[in-house]
Design a protein around this motif. Structure first.
Motif, PDB file in Angstrom:
ATOM      1  N   LYS B 131       0.822  -1.222   0.000  1.00 18.54           N
ATOM      2  CA  LYS B 131       0.000   0.000   0.000  1.00 18.54           C
ATOM      3  C   LYS B 131       0.853   1.268   0.000  1.00 18.54           C
ATOM      4  O   LYS B 131       0.396   2.318  -0.437  1.00 18.54           O
ATOM      5  N   GLY B 132       2.074   1.167   0.553  1.00 14.80           N
ATOM      6  CA  GLY B 132       2.859   2.393   0.680  1.00 14.80           C
ATOM      7  C   GLY B 132       4.271   2.299   0.156  1.00 14.80           C
ATOM      8  O   GLY B 132       5.018   3.275   0.202  1.00 14.80           O
ATOM      9  N   ALA B 153       5.190   4.956   2.449  1.00 14.82           N
ATOM     10  CA  ALA B 153       4.673   6.320   2.509  1.00 14.82           C
ATOM     11  C   ALA B 153       5.877   7.254   2.674  1.00 14.82           C
ATOM     12  O   ALA B 153       6.760   7.239   1.826  1.00 14.82           O
ATOM     13  N   LYS B 154       5.977   7.990   3.776  1.00 10.40           N
ATOM     14  CA  LYS B 154       7.104   8.922   3.907  1.00 10.40           C
ATOM     15  C   LYS B 154       8.222   8.380   4.780  1.00 10.40           C
ATOM     16  O   LYS B 154       9.136   9.110   5.146  1.00 10.40           O
ATOM     17  N   CYS B 155       8.144   7.096   5.138  1.00 12.98           N
ATOM     18  CA  CYS B 155       9.122   6.515   6.067  1.00 12.98           C
ATOM     19  C   CYS B 155      10.188   5.721   5.315  1.00 12.98           C
ATOM     20  O   CYS B 155       9.875   4.734   4.658  1.00 12.98           O
ATOM     21  N   TYR B 177       5.715   6.910  13.349  1.00 13.64           N
ATOM     22  CA  TYR B 177       5.002   7.063  12.072  1.00 13.64           C
ATOM     23  C   TYR B 177       4.781   5.700  11.432  1.00 13.64           C
ATOM     24  O   TYR B 177       3.682   5.374  10.973  1.00 13.64           O
ATOM     25  N   PHE B 178       5.846   4.884  11.424  1.00 14.14           N
ATOM     26  CA  PHE B 178       5.778   3.561  10.801  1.00 14.14           C
ATOM     27  C   PHE B 178       4.684   2.707  11.448  1.00 14.14           C
ATOM     28  O   PHE B 178       3.829   2.151  10.773  1.00 14.14           O
ATOM     29  N   SER B 180       2.144   3.559  13.409  1.00 15.69           N
ATOM     30  CA  SER B 180       0.789   4.114  13.250  1.00 15.69           C
ATOM     31  C   SER B 180       0.271   3.866  11.839  1.00 15.69           C
ATOM     32  O   SER B 180      -0.906   3.551  11.641  1.00 15.69           O
ATOM     33  N   TRP B 181       1.160   4.016  10.863  1.00 11.51           N
ATOM     34  CA  TRP B 181       0.769   3.826   9.471  1.00 11.51           C
ATOM     35  C   TRP B 181       0.362   2.372   9.227  1.00 11.51           C
ATOM     36  O   TRP B 181      -0.687   2.086   8.642  1.00 11.51           O
ATOM     37  N   ASP B 184      -2.916   1.371  10.973  1.00 13.05           N
ATOM     38  CA  ASP B 184      -4.086   1.891  10.265  1.00 13.05           C
ATOM     39  C   ASP B 184      -4.323   1.133   8.963  1.00 13.05           C
ATOM     40  O   ASP B 184      -5.441   0.704   8.670  1.00 13.05           O
ATOM     41  N   ALA B 185      -3.234   0.937   8.196  1.00 14.95           N
ATOM     42  CA  ALA B 185      -3.379   0.295   6.881  1.00 14.95           C
ATOM     43  C   ALA B 185      -3.773  -1.171   7.009  1.00 14.95           C
ATOM     44  O   ALA B 185      -4.330  -1.750   6.076  1.00 14.95           O
TER      45      ALA B 185
END
Ligand code: ZN
Lengths: 93, 195
Positions: B131-132, B153-155, B177-178, B180-181, B184-185
């Motif tokens: 997904k990211g 994503a941004k990580c 961030y990792f 939490s992302w 959620d995903a």
């Protein structure tokens, strides 16, 4: 998104890279001998090529190495990828 | 009379810490020893020194790893590697590697405090990463023995396929961030954390 072939890692998504602008800008050997205009040309002025353009890219999220790319600024086609100090296969940098 | 007291939660039947039906199961391997190694691939003495200390061949092929026991060497760049070993080994390994590499154009830096290791398993581990992360994560393109640095994503992260999932090395500053992302995903697949 562009698919850029890192010379070390192979094809990777554009989001892993950062572009460092025009490639092969040579620092003047004797900056003191330059006029202000010549120095300004070195520091600030870049070609605005329509067509094949030599650029520096860095594999920011990957191996973090810089390399050169010949990219067509009209079609976005990547014609060559080569390491620093190398010349692209079949042409002048 | 029993010597040990056995505590059992009334929710034990739900296996809250390892839901068998979770599509994504995360486990942290905290406090591993992480050493950043740099040296000259062209100098045979570099690989020889590493092998002498670790018993491991230095992976010179980009985006590959070598492993033995609980030690893994990851290719990070043409002159840069990461060693991940068991906890509390960093100081000993750093000293041994520095001694073996003395006189070479090489460096050994203990970065254990700067990153952590997370493993993702479950039937949807690949889906949640995809997904990211722009890498082709299919086993035909990315299998055991390979590694890759990319982003989720941004990580920024360092990924390594395992036989039954993925290992992720993530920087300390991005770990909030990792997690939490991923949490959620992974909701649509079911998410659990095991120790
Ligand atoms: Zn690369």
């Amino acid at each position: 998104m562009l698919l850029i072939t890192c010379p070390w890692c192979g094809p990777r998504a554009e989001s892993e890279f950062s572009c460092g602008g025009e490639a092969h800008i040579v620092r003047p050997k004797d900056p003191d001998a330059l006029s202000d205009a010549e120095w300004a040309d070195y520091v600030f002025y870049r070609t605005n090529t329509k067509g094949d353009h030599a650029e520096q890219w860095v594999h920011t999220y990957g191996c973090r190495r810089w390399f050169n790319v010949i990219r067509n600024t009209v079609t976005y086609e990547i014609k060559a990828v080569y390491k620093p100090g190398e010349t692209p296969a079949g042409g002048e940098a | 009379m029993s010597e040990a007291v056995r505590l059992q939660s009334p929710l034990v039947g739900f296996q809250l810490d390892a839901r068998a039906d979770a599509g994504v199961i995360l486990r942290e391997r905290a406090f591993c020893s992480h050493l950043n190694l740099r040296g000259e691939q062209s100098d045979p003495a570099f690989a020889a020194a590493i092998k002498q200390v670790l018993g491991l061949e230095v992976p010179f092929t980009p985006n590959t790893t070598t492993s033995a026991g609980d030690q893994t060497l990851y290719w990070l760049g043409p002159d840069e590697w990461l060693l991940v070993a068991a906890p509390e080994q960093a100081a000993t390994l750093e000293a041994a590697l520095r001694k073996a590499l003395a006189g070479q154009f090489a460096s050994v830096v203990d970065i254990s405090g700067g990153q952590t290791v997370v493993e993702l398993r479950g039937g949807n581990a690949r889906d949640v990463l995809a997904k990211g992360c722009p890498l082709d994560l299919h086993p035909r393109a990315f299998g055991v023995g390979q590694c890759a640095q990319s982003h989720l994503a941004k990580c920024p992260l360092l990924l390594r396929p395992l036989a039954d999932g993925f290992e992720v090395v993530v920087r300390r500053s991005f770990s909030d961030y990792f997690f939490s992302w991923i949490e959620d995903a992974a909701q649509e697949y079911g998410f659990s954390v095991v120790s």
